[in-house]
Design an enzyme around this catalytic site. Structure first.
Site, PDB file in Angstrom:
ATOM      1  N   LYS A 255       1.193  -1.058  -0.436  1.00  0.00           N
ATOM      2  CA  LYS A 255       0.069   0.425  -0.054  1.00  0.00           C
ATOM      3  C   LYS A 255       0.805   1.120  -0.129  1.00  0.00           C
ATOM      4  O   LYS A 255       0.732   2.174  -0.856  1.00  0.00           O
ATOM      5  CB  LYS A 255      -0.756  -0.623   1.233  1.00  0.00           C
ATOM      6  CG  LYS A 255      -2.188   1.097   1.455  1.00  0.00           C
ATOM      7  CD  LYS A 255      -3.395   0.405   0.704  1.00  0.00           C
ATOM      8  CE  LYS A 255      -3.747   1.241  -0.708  1.00  0.00           C
ATOM      9  NZ  LYS A 255      -4.083   1.354  -1.439  1.00  0.00           N
ATOM     10  N   ARG A 256       1.663   1.159   0.381  1.00  0.00           N
ATOM     11  CA  ARG A 256       2.650   2.293   0.566  1.00  0.00           C
ATOM     12  C   ARG A 256       3.649   2.717  -0.449  1.00  0.00           C
ATOM     13  O   ARG A 256       4.376   3.749  -0.678  1.00  0.00           O
ATOM     14  CB  ARG A 256       3.955   2.386   2.022  1.00  0.00           C
ATOM     15  CG  ARG A 256       5.382   1.846   1.745  1.00  0.00           C
ATOM     16  CD  ARG A 256       5.297   1.278   3.196  1.00  0.00           C
ATOM     17  NE  ARG A 256       6.110   0.461   2.728  1.00  0.00           N
ATOM     18  CZ  ARG A 256       7.574   0.515   2.115  1.00  0.00           C
ATOM     19  NH1 ARG A 256       8.178   1.659   1.598  1.00  0.00           N
ATOM     20  NH2 ARG A 256       7.995  -0.422   2.334  1.00  0.00           N
TER      21      ARG A 256
END
Ligand code: GLU
Length: 493
Positions: free
Chosen positions: A251-252
Site C-alpha cells: 500500500k505505501r
C-alpha cells in the site's frame, strides 16, 4: 514428468476473498490465463473462501469485476470451496484412517502457551506434537465426548521433501523445519492446505502457478498428494513483485488494487500488457504486446526467477501509448465517464458526446491517464475561467500593450463568422503584424484569455472547439479585468 507443454492444460486462479484484488493477485491470474490460452487449455476460477474470519463482503464481486475488466475470462467457475465442505471432511477422514493425519485436542490456550514458550526460546512457532501419538481409545473417547479437535498432518520428522519447480528447478525442504499443519479446523472447515490440494486434484489441475509466498506450503502439499496416493500437478512459483525501493509491493507504494487502477484511468489493455511483463519477458527489449501476441509467446521458461519491480512511470508511459493508439471516437467514449466524474459540479451532465469528441481529438496526444482529463479540459466545459489578470500580460510587454492586443484581436474576431482554426489563425497573425508584437506574445495572451491557463492544447483548434460566443465573451472578460486593474492602479487626481 509433467512439463510446460503437456497436452491437456488445466490451470486455476484461486483467490481468497479477503479484499480487493491486488495487482500481484491479478498478475497470477494473468499468467495462468495466458498459459491456458497459449496451450488451448482450461482456466478455472476457484474462490478459496474457507477462512470465514477473513472473508470480506464484496471481495468476490471485486475479484470477478477485476478479471472481467482485464478480459481474463474463465472457462469453469466460479467454484466456491464453501460449497464443497463434505469433500474436505471425507478427505480428512481418509487421512486419519490411514494415519497420515491425527486428531489434536489441544485447546487454543495450550497452543498459545506452547507458542509463547517457543518465542521465549527464540524458536519458530510449531506444534509440539502432544496429540501425535495418542492412544486410539483416548481419541475415541474424546471424540465421543465431543471435545473440540482439529486434524493435523503427521509430518515426518526426518528426511527431506523435494519437488521440481518449473521456474526454480528442484526445491528441497528439510522435514524437520516443517510443522504438523492443521488440515481441518474445529469448526469443520478445512484450512487452505487441505482444500487447495483436494480441489486441485479433483479439478484435474495440471499446473499450479502461484505467488512464491506459497512455496513454503508446497512441501506439505507434496506430502498430502503422496498420502492420498495422487500424483501432484506441476508447480511454478512466480517471482515476487517489489516496489521501486525493492521492498515487497504494498500500500505505501501507492495504488495496489486493480480497482484503483481502473478508477485511476488506466486502460485494461495497458495494465494487461504491463502486468504480463512483471516477471515474464520475450527478450530484453520488446515492451508492447497485444493480447494475441502475449498468448502466442507466453511460456514458463521465460518467467524469471528474480523479483520483478513495479515501475509506475513505465505503466503511465504505456498507458499513454495505448491511449494514443485508440481511435478518437473510442478515446472519447472511454473519457466520458471520467469527465462526468471529475469535472466541477457546475458542468451539466450528461455531457454532449459530439462536443467531447472534438475535445478528445485535441487532448488525446497529451493524455497519459483518463483521470487527468477533468483538470486538463475543464475550461472547455465551464462558463467562465478564473485566472489572475496579471497572467494575461505576456513576457516583454506591459498591461497597456496587452489591452491593445486584446482590443485588436476582439475587433478582428468579431467580424469572423467562419469560426475555424485556420481562419482564426490567419486573422490573429494579422493582428500580430499590426501590433509589432511576436506571435508568441500574442498567442500567450489569447491562450490565457480563452482557457485561463498558460499551457493548453493547440490554440486555434481550442478556440474553434470553444466556439465563437464563448471565445468572444472570454476575450471581453479578459479586457475588462485588465481595464479594472489598470484603473485601480492609476494615480489619483
Ligand atoms: N487462496 C490462495 C491465495 O489467495 C491460493 C494460493 C494458491 O494458488 O495455491 O493466493
Amino acid at each position: 514428468m509433467v512439463t510446460d507443454t503437456q497436452d491437456s492444460v488445466r490451470v486455476r486462479f484461486a483467490p481468497s476473498p479477503t479484499g480487493h484484488p491486488h495487482v500481484g493477485n491479478i498478475r497470477t491470474a494473468l499468467f495462468n490465463w495466458l498459459f491456458a490460452r497459449h496451450h488451448g487449455g482450461v482456466f478455472v476460477l476457484r474462490i478459496e473462501d474457507t477462512d470465514t474470519a477473513r472473508r470480506v463482503e464484496g471481495a468476490v464481486e471485486s475479484i470477478m469485476d477485476g478479471l472481467e475488466w482485464l478480459g481474463l475470462d474463465w472457462d469453469e467457475g466460479p467454484i466456491f470451496q464453501s460449497d464443497r465442505l463434505s469433500l474436505y471432511l471425507d478427505a480428512a477422514d481418509t487421512l486419519v484412517r490411514t494415519e497420515a493425519a491425527y486428531h489434536c485436542f489441544c485447546s487454543p490456550h495450550r497452543l498459545e502457551q506452547v507458542r509463547a514458550e517457543l518465542a521465549r526460546r527464540q524458536l519458530p512457532p510449531r506444534y509440539d506434537g502432544r496429540c501425535r501419538d495418542l492412544d486410539a481409545n483416548v481419541v475415541a473417547s474424546c471424540l465421543a465426548a465431543g471435545t473440540p479437535s482439529v486434524v493435523r498432518f503427521r509430518t515426518p520428522r526426518k528426511g527431506d521433501t523435494t519437488f521440481n519447480d518449473l521456474i526454480r528447478g528442484p526445491v528441497t525442504f528439510s522435514n524437520a523445519t516443517l510443522n504438523d499443519y492443521v488440515l481441518l479446523k474445529s469448526d469443520g472447515y478445512p484450512t487452505y492446505h487441505l482444500a487447495n490440494v483436494v480441489d486441485d486434484h479433483y479439478m484435474g489441475i495440471s499446473h499450479i502457478m502461484r505467488a512464491d509466498e506459497w512455496i513454503s506450503s508446497t512441501p506439505l502439499h507434496v506430502m498430502l498428494y503422496a498420502a492420498f496416493g495422487w500424483s501432484p500437478p506441476a508447480f511454478a512459483h512466480l517471482p515476487m513483485i517489489l516496489g521501486p525501493d525493492k521492498a515487497k509491493l504494498s500500500k505505501r507504494h501507492g495504488a495496489t488494487t486493480v480497482t484503483e487502477y481502473r478508477d485511476g484511468g488506466y486502460l485494461p489493455e495497458a495494465l494487461f500488457n504491463f502486468l504480463a511483463l512483471l516477471g515474464w519477458a520475450l527478450d530484453d527489449k520488446t515492451e508492447l504486446f497485444t493480447r494475441d501476441q502475449l498468448i502466442a509467446h507466453f511460456s514458463l521458461d521465460r518467467v524469471g526467477k528474480t523479483a520483478a519491480v513495479f515501475n509506475k512511470p513505465k505503466l503511465d508511459w504505456m498507458n499513454g501509448v495505448y491511449i494514443r493508439a485508440l481511435p478518437v471516437e473510442e478515446f472519447a467514449r472511454r473519457a466520458i465517464p471520467f469527465l462526468e466524474r471529475d469535472l466541477p459540479p457546475s458542468v451539466p451532465r450528461p455531457l454532449d458526446e459530439a462536443y467531447v469528441r472534438k475535445i478528445a481529438a485535441l487532448v488525446q496526444e497529451r493524455t497519459r491517464i483518463l483521470s487527468e482529463l477533468g483538470k486538463l479540459t475543464d475550461f472547455f466545459f465551464l462558463d467562465t475561467v478564473d485566472y489572475p489578470a496579471t497572467s494575461l500580460v505576456a513576457k516583454g510587454i506591459d498591461r497597456t500593450q496587452t489591452i491593445g492586443v486584446i482590443r485588436g484581436v476582439l475587433s478582428t474576431l468579431e467580424d469572423i463568422d467562419n469560426w475555424e482554426a485556420s481562419t482564426l489563425e490567419w486573422a490573429v497573425r494579422a493582428v500580430c503584424d499590426q501590433s509589432g508584437l511576436t506571435a508568441k506574445q500574442v498567442f500567450s495572451i489569447l491562450r490565457v484569455a480563452a482557457t485561463g491557463r498558460s499551457a493548453a492544447p493547440p490554440l486555434f483548434d481550442t478556440m474553434e472547439v470553444l466556439g465563437r460566443d464563448r471565445c468572444l465573451m472570454r476575450l471581453s472578460h479578459a479586457l475588462a479585468q485588465l481595464e479594472i486593474a489598470a484603473n485601480d492602479s492609476a494615480p489619483e487626481g
